[in-house]
Scaffold this motif. Sequence first.
Motif, PDB file in Angstrom:
ATOM      1  N   GLY A  66       0.821  -1.310   0.139  1.00 30.22           N
ATOM      2  CA  GLY A  66       0.245  -0.074  -0.197  1.00 30.22           C
ATOM      3  C   GLY A  66       0.896   1.246  -0.130  1.00 30.22           C
ATOM      4  N   LEU A  67       1.925   1.220   0.492  1.00 31.85           N
ATOM      5  CA  LEU A  67       2.834   2.303   0.720  1.00 31.85           C
ATOM      6  C   LEU A  67       3.429   2.583  -0.548  1.00 31.85           C
ATOM      7  CD1 LEU A  67       5.151   4.273   1.881  1.00 31.85           C
ATOM      8  CD2 LEU A  67       6.284   2.264   2.202  1.00 31.85           C
ATOM      9  N   ASP A 164      -6.500   7.477  -0.130  1.00 35.11           N
ATOM     10  CA  ASP A 164      -5.822   6.320   0.573  1.00 35.11           C
ATOM     11  C   ASP A 164      -7.204   5.261   1.091  1.00 35.11           C
ATOM     12  OD1 ASP A 164      -4.755   4.260   2.291  1.00 35.11           O
ATOM     13  OD2 ASP A 164      -3.429   6.005   3.029  1.00 35.11           O
ATOM     14  N   ALA A 166      -6.831   1.996   1.882  1.00 33.27           N
ATOM     15  CA  ALA A 166      -6.281   0.761   2.377  1.00 33.27           C
ATOM     16  C   ALA A 166      -7.029   0.022   3.520  1.00 33.27           C
ATOM     17  CB  ALA A 166      -4.499   1.271   3.171  1.00 33.27           C
ATOM     18  N   GLN A 167      -7.872   0.879   4.120  1.00 34.01           N
ATOM     19  CA  GLN A 167      -8.871   0.539   5.273  1.00 34.01           C
ATOM     20  C   GLN A 167     -10.286   0.368   4.763  1.00 34.01           C
ATOM     21  OE1 GLN A 167      -8.213   2.237   8.927  1.00 34.01           O
ATOM     22  NE2 GLN A 167      -6.142   1.973   9.146  1.00 34.01           N
ATOM     23  N   SER A 188      -3.953  -1.574   0.064  1.00 35.01           N
ATOM     24  CA  SER A 188      -3.217  -2.458   0.368  1.00 35.01           C
ATOM     25  C   SER A 188      -3.820  -3.917   0.557  1.00 35.01           C
ATOM     26  CB  SER A 188      -2.574  -1.902   1.685  1.00 35.01           C
ATOM     27  OG  SER A 188      -1.921  -3.258   2.528  1.00 35.01           O
ATOM     28  N   LYS A 193      -6.062  -6.161   6.412  1.00 34.05           N
ATOM     29  CA  LYS A 193      -6.848  -5.292   5.790  1.00 34.05           C
ATOM     30  C   LYS A 193      -8.287  -6.357   5.343  1.00 34.05           C
ATOM     31  CE  LYS A 193      -3.487  -2.293   5.526  1.00 34.05           C
ATOM     32  NZ  LYS A 193      -3.293  -1.264   6.388  1.00 34.05           N
TER      33      LYS A 193
HETATM   34  C1  LIG Z   1      -2.084  -0.452   5.982  1.00 39.92           C
HETATM   35  C2  LIG Z   1      -1.942   0.954   5.278  1.00 39.92           C
HETATM   36  C3  LIG Z   1      -1.214   1.533   4.686  1.00 39.92           C
HETATM   37  C4  LIG Z   1      -0.094   0.951   4.167  1.00 39.92           C
HETATM   38  O1  LIG Z   1      -0.279  -0.284   3.495  1.00 39.92           O
HETATM   39  P1  LIG Z   1       0.972  -1.390   3.409  1.00 39.92           P
HETATM   40  O2  LIG Z   1       0.494  -2.424   2.570  1.00 39.92           O
HETATM   41  O3  LIG Z   1       1.249  -1.889   4.799  1.00 39.92           O
HETATM   42  O4  LIG Z   1       2.277  -0.519   2.974  1.00 39.92           O
HETATM   43  C5  LIG Z   1      -1.557   2.981   4.077  1.00 39.92           C
HETATM   44  N1  LIG Z   1      -2.452   3.821   4.695  1.00 39.92           N
HETATM   45  C6  LIG Z   1      -3.379   3.096   5.526  1.00 39.92           C
HETATM   46  C7  LIG Z   1      -4.422   4.033   6.138  1.00 39.92           C
HETATM   47  C8  LIG Z   1      -3.189   1.856   6.106  1.00 39.92           C
HETATM   48  O5  LIG Z   1      -4.073   1.126   6.847  1.00 39.92           O
END
Ligand SMILES: *Cc1c(COP(=O)(O)O)cnc(C)c1O
Length: 379
Positions: A66-67, A164, A166-167, A188, A193
Motif C-alpha cells: 500500500g505504501l 488512500d 487501504a482500510q 493495500s 486489511k
Molecule cells: C495499511 C495502510 C497503509 C500501508 O499499506 P502497506 O501495504 O502496509 O504498505 C497505508 N494507509 C493506510 C490507511 C493503511 O491502513
Amino acid sequence: MSAEKKQAILMNDFQRQWQDIGQQVLDATQAVGKSGWYVLGASVKQFEQNLAKHWGLSQAIGCANGLDAIEIGLRAQNIRTGDKALTTPLSAFATTLAILRCGATPVFVDVDEHGLMDLQKAEQALLADSSIRFMVPVHLYGHAMSLPNLAKLRDQFSLQMVEDCAQAIGARSFGTPVGGAAQMAATSFYPTKNLGALGDGGAIVCNDSALAQKAQCLRDYGQSEKYLHTELGLNSRLDELHAAILNAAMLPRLADWTTKRRQIAQCYLEGIKHPSIQLPTAPEGSDSVWHLFPLIVKSNRDSLKSWLSQHSIHSGVHYPILITDQPALLTAGQPIIIGSLDNAQRFARQELSIPIHPYLSDDEVTQVIRVINDWPEQA
Ligand SMILES: *Cc1c(COP(=O)(O)O)cnc(C)c1O
C-alpha cells in the motif's frame, strides 16, 4: 470442570481463515507453480481485471504494498521535490511516508469527529496556501469520506489527489465507491486489511488509461518497454502467487466478509452501552466497511484495554502517536500544521479498537459486548 483452555478473541483470526480458505490457496499455489511464470504474468492480469470490475473502475495496477501504491499514484501525477501534499495526522505512517518518499512536503490539518480529515479545515488550508497542489485523504477505519466534498475541493483548487483506500475497500459515499473523487486511489493487501493476502501486496486503481500506463511503468523500474527506462521507477510488483491467491480465495469472499463486518458493527452499535464509552459514527452518506471498530473511551483507555485483556479479548489503538509527533518525521524538520490538531490528539489519547473480523462467532460478539458493558472503569 472443563479443562479446555478458553480461546482468546483476536483482532484477526488467520487460523480460522485458513480453515476456510486453505484448500483454495493450495490449489492456486499449485497452479502458479506449474505455470512456471512467477512475476507479472497471467494471474496478475486476471486479478487486476477482477479488482477493477469489483471496484467499478476501468483500471487496476497491482504493486508490492500500500505504501508503494500511494507513492506510485502521486508520481504518476508528476509530484516533484518540494511540492506540498495535504493529508491527515491520524493514519498509518505509510500515508505520509509515501509523500516524503516523493520528496514532497506533507501539510497536515485536523480530523473531524469521525477521525477523518476535516474537509472544512482542508478548504481553509488550501485557501491560505495556494502552493498546495496535491492531497492524500484517507478513508480511515473503513468509513468513506464525503466524495462530493472531496470532488469539490479537487475542482476548486485543481488538486492532484490520491485517495488512500487501504482500510476502506468497498466503502461507498452517497452510493459511489471510495476512490471515485480522486484521479487515482491506492489500496493495500496487507493480511489484516479487509482484502488481505498471505503477505504484502497493494494496488492502484483509476479510470484513466494514460495514468494507469504510467503507474505500470513506475512499478517496474520505470520501463515503458523491455530495457527502455523512461522514468526513475521502483521495483514494486505484485507476485503472481499473491495475485492468484487473492483471485481464487480472497476477492470472491470480500462481499460476504464485508456483510459480516457490517452485522457485527450493528450488534456493537446496538449492544454497547457504557457511560464512559462513545460509539463510532460515520460521515453523512458513508456506507462503511468497518475495517476497525474504533471506540472513544472518555475516561481511562488503558484500564478498558487491560479489562478486556483479563477477559481474553484483544484490542488495539489506532493510532497512539500522531504522524506529526513521530520522531522520523521530526528529523525532516518541523511539520507544517495548519490550525490545531485537537481532534486528532483526542483520538490518539482515547481511541480503542475492538475485534471486528469476519470469523468472529455470534457468541464472541455477545461476549465482547457483555465484558465492555461490565467494565467498572477502575479495573
Ligand atoms: C495499511 C495502510 C497503509 C500501508 O499499506 P502497506 O501495504 O502496509 O504498505 C497505508 N494507509 C493506510 C490507511 C493503511 O491502513
